[in-house]
Design a protein around this motif. Sequence first.
Motif, PDB file in Angstrom:
ATOM      1  N   THR A   3       0.828  -1.208   0.000  1.00  0.00           N
ATOM      2  CA  THR A   3       0.000   0.000   0.000  1.00  0.00           C
ATOM      3  C   THR A   3       0.864   1.260   0.000  1.00  0.00           C
TER       4      THR A   3
ATOM      5  N   ASP B  81       1.112   4.000  -3.006  1.00  0.00           N
ATOM      6  CA  ASP B  81       0.802   5.396  -2.702  1.00  0.00           C
ATOM      7  C   ASP B  81       1.998   6.292  -3.031  1.00  0.00           C
TER       8      ASP B  81
ATOM      9  N   SER C 130      -1.007  13.102   2.940  1.00  0.00           N
ATOM     10  CA  SER C 130      -1.338  12.600   4.277  1.00  0.00           C
ATOM     11  C   SER C 130      -1.649  11.104   4.255  1.00  0.00           C
ATOM     12  N   SER C 131      -2.179  10.604   3.131  1.00  0.00           N
ATOM     13  CA  SER C 131      -2.477   9.173   3.050  1.00  0.00           C
ATOM     14  C   SER C 131      -1.192   8.349   3.130  1.00  0.00           C
TER      15      SER C 131
ATOM     16  N   GLU D 104       0.131   8.438   6.698  1.00  0.00           N
ATOM     17  CA  GLU D 104      -0.664   7.565   7.562  1.00  0.00           C
ATOM     18  C   GLU D 104      -0.253   6.093   7.385  1.00  0.00           C
TER      19      GLU D 104
END
Length: 124
Positions: free
Chosen positions: A33, A37, A53-54, A57
Amino acid sequence: MCQLCAIKEIAAKETWPKPLAPSIKDLDFLVETAHTDFEDNKAACADKTTIPSSLLEVLRMLATSLQELENDRVKWWTDPKKKEQRKRLEATYQTESLTKLQKINNTTSDTIEAMSARLGTFVK
């Protein structure tokens, strides 16, 4: 190969103690992931001021997952049943089995440390 993919490769090379093995699948998912991203936002990440921000995180979850993996390793190693097993092996002079068990613990600890270092290198 990127630093994130190296984490997955390091995890795949090792044999994990049974209580820790399920966490590796979760770790692999987080690495994939984060890698996806990062690749999707490579241009934005290049200047290091507009990191999505994703991605942050997912990287935090990955760091937390590595810390939980280390905590699980400590819990596994200090479990009363495992302590009793080590005492029994020592008392019956089964040094080869005791050495194998200690090697598993040390290798697991070193592997978690190496994965954390790769994550730290990527974050820098």
